[in-house]
Design an enzyme around this catalytic site. Structure first.
Site, PDB file in Angstrom:
ATOM      1  N   PHE A 106       0.733  -1.264   0.002  1.00  0.00           N
ATOM      2  CA  PHE A 106      -0.008  -0.041  -0.041  1.00  0.00           C
ATOM      3  C   PHE A 106       0.824   1.242   0.029  1.00  0.00           C
ATOM      4  CE2 PHE A 106       0.838  -0.069   4.501  1.00  0.00           C
ATOM      5  CZ  PHE A 106       0.980   1.323   4.905  1.00  0.00           C
ATOM      6  N   LYS A 107       2.164   1.135   0.135  1.00  0.00           N
ATOM      7  CA  LYS A 107       3.187   2.268   0.371  1.00  0.00           C
ATOM      8  C   LYS A 107       3.482   3.032  -0.970  1.00  0.00           C
ATOM      9  CE  LYS A 107       5.259   1.129   4.802  1.00  0.00           C
ATOM     10  NZ  LYS A 107       4.698  -0.196   4.944  1.00  0.00           N
ATOM     11  N   ASP A 108       2.781   2.277  -1.941  1.00  0.00           N
ATOM     12  CA  ASP A 108       3.097   2.721  -3.479  1.00  0.00           C
ATOM     13  C   ASP A 108       2.403   3.931  -3.782  1.00  0.00           C
ATOM     14  OD1 ASP A 108       4.886   0.821  -4.504  1.00  0.00           O
ATOM     15  OD2 ASP A 108       3.022  -0.571  -4.847  1.00  0.00           O
ATOM     16  N   ALA A 111       4.211   6.971  -1.724  1.00  0.00           N
ATOM     17  CA  ALA A 111       5.379   7.218  -2.450  1.00  0.00           C
ATOM     18  C   ALA A 111       5.260   7.718  -3.786  1.00  0.00           C
ATOM     19  CB  ALA A 111       6.221   5.730  -2.468  1.00  0.00           C
TER      20      ALA A 111
END
Ligand SMILES: *Cc1c(COP(=O)(O)O)cnc(C)c1O
Length: 438
Positions: A106-108, A111
């Site tokens: 989910f950090k995509d 970022a």
């Protein structure tokens, strides 16, 4: 929009400064001075809107005063070339799959958004005649953050990323996700542990000579541009549940480590998102859970668990949540409850869910699933976030369910690339010498 520091001793910053600096001068976290409510018409029609359009509307409420709206739209659309579907697991329990981005985590989204916003603020503002990057992002990683940040910034002009990771201590899949990219991404393999990587990064930010030589910034979830866009997810989840006619009594459950993701969800709630209550699901690192029970926040050294992206002993975004609710334990507990699970409980629940429903959870999402199973009240519908694809934790998951977990093509593609990294000692003098040569 102005941003203040949670420590209250730094000057207000504009968005550009908050994004480029990351942390305020007094080491506090930046908070927007206002949280704009979304209009009623937005919620009336949200179920007919695409993820991208929902995200653009939410982004405008946060960033619309500071970023040209056409540029913001392009930036949001470019951040989201994928969907995050809600999937039914069983009666009253749904999952919001947040693992459809380029690195399956989910950090995509955070970022990718941060990379593009940083580019928006730094392009053309600095001399770039030498061909050197305008700005350099340093990120220490134990796995997931490095891959999301490296891929989010890949090919973004004027920005160079250095990913520091502990030699031999990240999984082979994760290592491939930041060592095979090339272009503006440099992987640095540190002969040490994760804490050594983090210390090198912190020392670099404090070193005057280095900061005079090159512009440095960080890309972890203390940065407003990384954590706030995660609010998009929750409006999108609400829209999908509303389409199913199930949006009246929603409980949102977020597996949490540094609490950036759930913090974004809570910002959404303050913007008027009709979620009834939230659950923060933790592994054995139970600092927030204990705070909810006792009103005392007592950081501890982190414990290693199966859900290792949540092995955090002093969640950095606690300061934001505390500030958001006026430092009131009562207000916090009226909106959020907690849950904490041991590795044995994670194993048991991951297996049980697979046996009962056929759905393969990852160890992080498993905490969310169990918290809903135990915590939902009559009439409530629960949605928990699946924060990573189970194939990212292939060995762990396969050992638990005794079944092969197929690796998605996107993940397999990383493993075909050529690994390249710069070997480094954990001695700051060596790292500094290296950076001064760049
Ligand atoms: C980073 C991460 C988390 C924790 O998210 P926070 O925003 O730090 O609370 C949970 N699950 C996975 C898979 C992660 O990578």
């Amino acid at each position: 929009m102005k941003y203040y520091s949670t420590n209250g001793k730094a000057p207000m910053a504009d968005l550009q400064k908050a994004v480029v600096k990351g942390l305020a001068e007094d080491r506090g976290l930046y908070m927007p001075e206002r949280i704009n409510k979304m209009p009623k018409e937005f919620f009336d029609h949200i179920q007919e809107m695409s993820f991208r359009d929902i995200a653009y509307n939410v982004a405008s409420a946060f960033f619309g005063e500071d970023v040209d709206l056409d540029a913001l739209k392009e930036l949001v659309f470019d951040t989201l070339p994928f969907e995050c579907p809600v999937v039914k697991i069983k009666e009253n329990i749904y999952t919001l799959e947040l693992f459809h981005g380029p690195t399956l985590a989910f950090k995509d989204v955070g970022a990718r958004f941060m990379a593009r916003l940083l580019r928006y603020f730094t392009s053309g503002t600095d001399t770039n005649k030498t061909g050197k990057s305008n700005i350099n992002v340093l990120v220490a990683t134990s796995g997931d953050t490095g891959s999301a940040v490296a891929n989010g910034f890949l090919g973004v002009e004027g920005i160079h990323v250095y990913v520091l990771y502990p030699k031999g201590k990240v999984s082979p899949i994760q290592e491939c996700q930041f060592t095979t990219l090339g272009k503006n991404i440099t992987a640095i393999e540190v002969d040490g542990v994760f804490d050594d990587c983090q210390a090198l990064v912190k020392n670099a930010f404090m070193d005057a000579e280095l900061n005079a030589h090159m512009k440095l910034t960080s890309a972890n979830s203390i940065n407003v541009a990384r954590f706030l866009p995660q609010a998009f997810y929750y409006f999108n989840a609400y829209a999908q549940m509303k389409k199913l006619g199930l949006a009246d009594n929603l409980v949102m459950c977020v597996p949490s480590g540094n609490f950036g993701n759930i913090c974004a969800a809570l910002f959404g709630h303050e913007m008027g998102l009709p979620i009834k209550r939230f659950i923060a699901a933790n592994n054995a690192n139970d600092i927030f859970y204990q705070y909810l029970q006792t009103g005392k926040y007592e950081p501890k050294p982190s414990k290693q668990t199966l859900a290792n992206a949540m092995d955090v002993g002093d969640p950095s975004n606690f300061a934001r949540i505390y500030d958001l609710y006026g430092k009131s334990h009562e207000r916090i507990t009226s909106v959020i409850s907690g849950a904490t699970y041991s590795d044995d409980q994670i194993r048991e629940t991951l297996k049980q869910c697979y046996d009962e429903t056929g759905y393969i959870l990852d160890p992080h999402g498993t905490c969310g699933y169990r918290a809903l199973q135990e915590g939902l009240k009559a009439g409530e519908i629960g949605v928990f976030c699946e924060t990573a694809h189970p194939a990212k934790f292939k060995d762990t998951v396969e050992a638990i369910i005794q079944t092969e977990v197929p690796i998605p093509d996107r993940l397999a593609a990383f493993m075909k690339g050529e690994k390249k990294s710069v070997p480094m000692t954990k001695d700051f003098a060596d790292f500094k010498t290296y950076l001064l040569q760049q």
